[in-house]
Motif scaffolding. Sequence first.
Motif, PDB file in Angstrom:
ATOM      1  N   PHE A   1       3.930   7.415 -13.375  1.00 38.26           N
ATOM      2  CA  PHE A   1       4.427   8.333 -12.341  1.00 38.26           C
ATOM      3  C   PHE A   1       4.215   7.746 -10.949  1.00 38.26           C
ATOM      4  O   PHE A   1       5.099   7.817 -10.091  1.00 38.26           O
ATOM      5  N   VAL A   2       3.009   7.164 -10.711  1.00 32.00           N
ATOM      6  CA  VAL A   2       2.730   6.593  -9.396  1.00 32.00           C
ATOM      7  C   VAL A   2       3.678   5.430  -9.107  1.00 32.00           C
ATOM      8  O   VAL A   2       4.226   5.314  -8.003  1.00 32.00           O
ATOM      9  N   ALA A   3       3.903   4.567 -10.099  1.00 33.18           N
ATOM     10  CA  ALA A   3       4.836   3.451  -9.907  1.00 33.18           C
ATOM     11  C   ALA A   3       6.242   3.954  -9.628  1.00 33.18           C
ATOM     12  O   ALA A   3       6.937   3.432  -8.740  1.00 33.18           O
ATOM     13  N   ALA A   4       6.683   4.979 -10.379  1.00 36.35           N
ATOM     14  CA  ALA A   4       8.022   5.517 -10.162  1.00 36.35           C
ATOM     15  C   ALA A   4       8.170   6.108  -8.770  1.00 36.35           C
ATOM     16  O   ALA A   4       9.187   5.892  -8.086  1.00 36.35           O
ATOM     17  N   GLU A   5       7.144   6.820  -8.306  1.00 34.03           N
ATOM     18  CA  GLU A   5       7.215   7.437  -6.981  1.00 34.03           C
ATOM     19  C   GLU A   5       7.205   6.367  -5.888  1.00 34.03           C
ATOM     20  O   GLU A   5       7.946   6.465  -4.899  1.00 34.03           O
ATOM     21  N   LEU A   6       6.380   5.339  -6.049  1.00 41.65           N
ATOM     22  CA  LEU A   6       6.324   4.293  -5.031  1.00 41.65           C
ATOM     23  C   LEU A   6       7.624   3.497  -4.972  1.00 41.65           C
ATOM     24  O   LEU A   6       8.089   3.148  -3.875  1.00 41.65           O
ATOM     25  N   LEU A   7       8.211   3.210  -6.123  1.00 38.33           N
ATOM     26  CA  LEU A   7       9.500   2.516  -6.112  1.00 38.33           C
ATOM     27  C   LEU A   7      10.584   3.376  -5.488  1.00 38.33           C
ATOM     28  O   LEU A   7      11.428   2.881  -4.726  1.00 38.33           O
ATOM     29  N   THR A   8      10.579   4.672  -5.795  1.00 40.99           N
ATOM     30  CA  THR A   8      11.567   5.575  -5.201  1.00 40.99           C
ATOM     31  C   THR A   8      11.423   5.633  -3.689  1.00 40.99           C
ATOM     32  O   THR A   8      12.412   5.604  -2.942  1.00 40.99           O
TER      33      THR A   8
ATOM     34  N   ILE B   1      11.486  -5.813  -3.734  1.00 41.37           N
ATOM     35  CA  ILE B   1      10.248  -5.098  -4.045  1.00 41.37           C
ATOM     36  C   ILE B   1       9.505  -5.892  -5.110  1.00 41.37           C
ATOM     37  O   ILE B   1      10.113  -6.478  -6.005  1.00 41.37           O
ATOM     38  N   ARG B   2       8.185  -5.891  -5.011  1.00 43.40           N
ATOM     39  CA  ARG B   2       7.371  -6.512  -6.036  1.00 43.40           C
ATOM     40  C   ARG B   2       6.439  -5.475  -6.632  1.00 43.40           C
ATOM     41  O   ARG B   2       5.718  -4.778  -5.897  1.00 43.40           O
ATOM     42  N   LEU B   3       6.440  -5.364  -7.943  1.00 42.02           N
ATOM     43  CA  LEU B   3       5.573  -4.445  -8.681  1.00 42.02           C
ATOM     44  C   LEU B   3       4.569  -5.277  -9.469  1.00 42.02           C
ATOM     45  O   LEU B   3       4.957  -6.091 -10.316  1.00 42.02           O
ATOM     46  N   ARG B   4       3.284  -5.091  -9.167  1.00 36.22           N
ATOM     47  CA  ARG B   4       2.237  -5.866  -9.822  1.00 36.22           C
ATOM     48  C   ARG B   4       1.207  -4.921 -10.407  1.00 36.22           C
ATOM     49  O   ARG B   4       0.655  -4.051  -9.697  1.00 36.22           O
ATOM     50  N   VAL B   5       0.899  -5.072 -11.694  1.00 37.96           N
ATOM     51  CA  VAL B   5      -0.055  -4.220 -12.400  1.00 37.96           C
ATOM     52  C   VAL B   5      -0.967  -5.120 -13.220  1.00 37.96           C
ATOM     53  O   VAL B   5      -0.505  -6.042 -13.915  1.00 37.96           O
ATOM     54  N   GLY B   6      -2.265  -4.871 -13.136  1.00 39.95           N
ATOM     55  CA  GLY B   6      -3.234  -5.645 -13.899  1.00 39.95           C
ATOM     56  C   GLY B   6      -4.488  -4.844 -14.168  1.00 39.95           C
ATOM     57  O   GLY B   6      -4.713  -3.772 -13.584  1.00 39.95           O
TER      58      GLY B   6
ATOM     59  N   GLY C   1       0.789  13.421  -1.621  1.00 38.23           N
ATOM     60  CA  GLY C   1       0.733  13.905  -2.997  1.00 38.23           C
ATOM     61  C   GLY C   1       0.246  12.838  -3.961  1.00 38.23           C
ATOM     62  O   GLY C   1      -0.521  13.120  -4.888  1.00 38.23           O
ATOM     63  N   LEU C   2       0.687  11.585  -3.742  1.00 35.83           N
ATOM     64  CA  LEU C   2       0.194  10.498  -4.586  1.00 35.83           C
ATOM     65  C   LEU C   2      -1.300  10.280  -4.391  1.00 35.83           C
ATOM     66  O   LEU C   2      -2.028  10.002  -5.351  1.00 35.83           O
ATOM     67  N   ASP C   3      -1.748  10.400  -3.162  1.00 37.10           N
ATOM     68  CA  ASP C   3      -3.173  10.240  -2.893  1.00 37.10           C
ATOM     69  C   ASP C   3      -3.983  11.301  -3.629  1.00 37.10           C
ATOM     70  O   ASP C   3      -5.039  11.014  -4.208  1.00 37.10           O
ATOM     71  N   GLU C   4      -3.501  12.549  -3.633  1.00 37.88           N
ATOM     72  CA  GLU C   4      -4.182  13.610  -4.367  1.00 37.88           C
ATOM     73  C   GLU C   4      -4.175  13.326  -5.861  1.00 37.88           C
ATOM     74  O   GLU C   4      -5.176  13.546  -6.561  1.00 37.88           O
TER      75      GLU C   4
ATOM     76  N   GLY D   1      -1.437   0.218  -2.879  1.00 36.40           N
ATOM     77  CA  GLY D   1      -2.142  -0.020  -4.130  1.00 36.40           C
ATOM     78  C   GLY D   1      -2.811   1.237  -4.638  1.00 36.40           C
ATOM     79  O   GLY D   1      -3.387   2.005  -3.869  1.00 36.40           O
ATOM     80  N   ALA D   2      -2.722   1.444  -5.942  1.00 38.28           N
ATOM     81  CA  ALA D   2      -3.411   2.539  -6.612  1.00 38.28           C
ATOM     82  C   ALA D   2      -4.411   1.928  -7.588  1.00 38.28           C
ATOM     83  O   ALA D   2      -4.030   1.155  -8.471  1.00 38.28           O
TER      84      ALA D   2
END
Length: 465
Positions: free
Chosen positions: A370-377, A388-393, A426-429, A451-452
């Motif tokens: 959800f967080v990735a989808a909201e940030l990309l949107t 855009i670059r999406l990085r997850v690890g 909202g994402l921060d919450e 970053g989350a």
Amino acid sequence: MPADRAASEVDPTATDAAPRRRSYWRLWAGVPRELGFLILTMPIAILGLVVVSTLFFTGIGTIALVFGIFLIVAALGTARGFGVLELVRLRGAGRPPIAPPVWNRNGRGSGFWRSLFEPFIDGHYWLYLLHTLIINPIVSIVTWSLTITWISAALGGTTSWMWRGFIPEYDRDLWLHEVVLDYLFPNNDFAIEPWLGETVFEFIVGLIFLGTLPFVFRGLTVLHDLIARGVLGAWRSEALEVEVTRLAASRGAAVQAEDASLRRLERDIHDGPQQRLVRLQMDLASIERAIDRDPDAARGMLGEAREQARETLDELRALSRGFAPPILQDRGLAVALESLAARSIVPVTVELDLPTDAALPASIERNVYFVAAELLTNAVKHAEASGIRLRVGLRDTGASGRWIDLWVTDNGRGGASAVPGHGLAGLDERVRGLDGVLVVDSPVGGPTSIGAHVPYVALAASDRP
């Protein structure tokens, strides 16, 4: 082959000796701070004993009068001040910080009389009083005396050869001949020149005291630290209370974020697909009435109805992105994020470091998606970005546990911030509700990096789907 590695292979004890040498010199590096702490311990302890005992026992003697109560409160407050000073001094001596008690638990608006009598019912004040009146003076006299003894013996023994000749009748005290040798070897007839023998003996004793000085200083400082942790530090129950409060706040933030998401979804459905479906129902009723008398008009209305159905389907697809897609449940987070990036109208570079055996909990995967989808949107709608670059690890920090790190970076115009009532807030919450942290770095002009960082507990093999 490096020299250190070769030495370790030739001599197996080489790798153990070096850390010991480094540890010993590290003790010496802390000697100045520990000496500053220990040398001031007894003067501060005696000062605290004199001031606090005067206030406290004067207050006890005049407790029948009104001002006696104020003197006792002043004594408790002064004892608290000396206790806080001890914690600050221990930190200055290089000891790990000690969590102080939670003072003024009732808040600032508790009133004058409640604040006045609060020290009487707070056990920390009485522990600080006990430390100032009894514990610290006794312990400080012992540690201060040992400190002075070790410094005097170390410096005096190693330098006696310089100044012993300037002290009249100094050679009458023959420790080597009259104490050590006569005790170990009774009736001996050793012929040792007194001045040389005593000088060498005192020098050797001085070296022993000097070599053990960092161990003694560290031990005495640790003794004060252990006492302070037990008497002056916060109670375990207070730490649990703070943790419960923090978790309650995180849960409340998560509930609020979820409630806001549901309200937004309800509003979007009401304003979008629901209105289109009502209109589609009306159009179908009109087509049903006109199909016999005006087939051409009915066919035109059917085309409009088909367009309405297509637009409604598009809106429902867009809204469904707020729910966990089947691909996330069937094929995992990595594939779901790649599918999410592929649907973006702005090119997204995906960098995933997610092992197949990561065993992430379903709730963590869903929230990260959800967080990735909201940030990309947000990047597509507001950043005016061309890439855009999406990085997850995953990250295992040991003591801090395991974390999943998600970064979304765009080359847009920047200026993003977590303004209350907007998407990033909202994402921060949501992230705080997961006990995580949301980091926003978006200078004006870009680029924007958000970053989350979310902690997680890996599932056991028996719990994996």
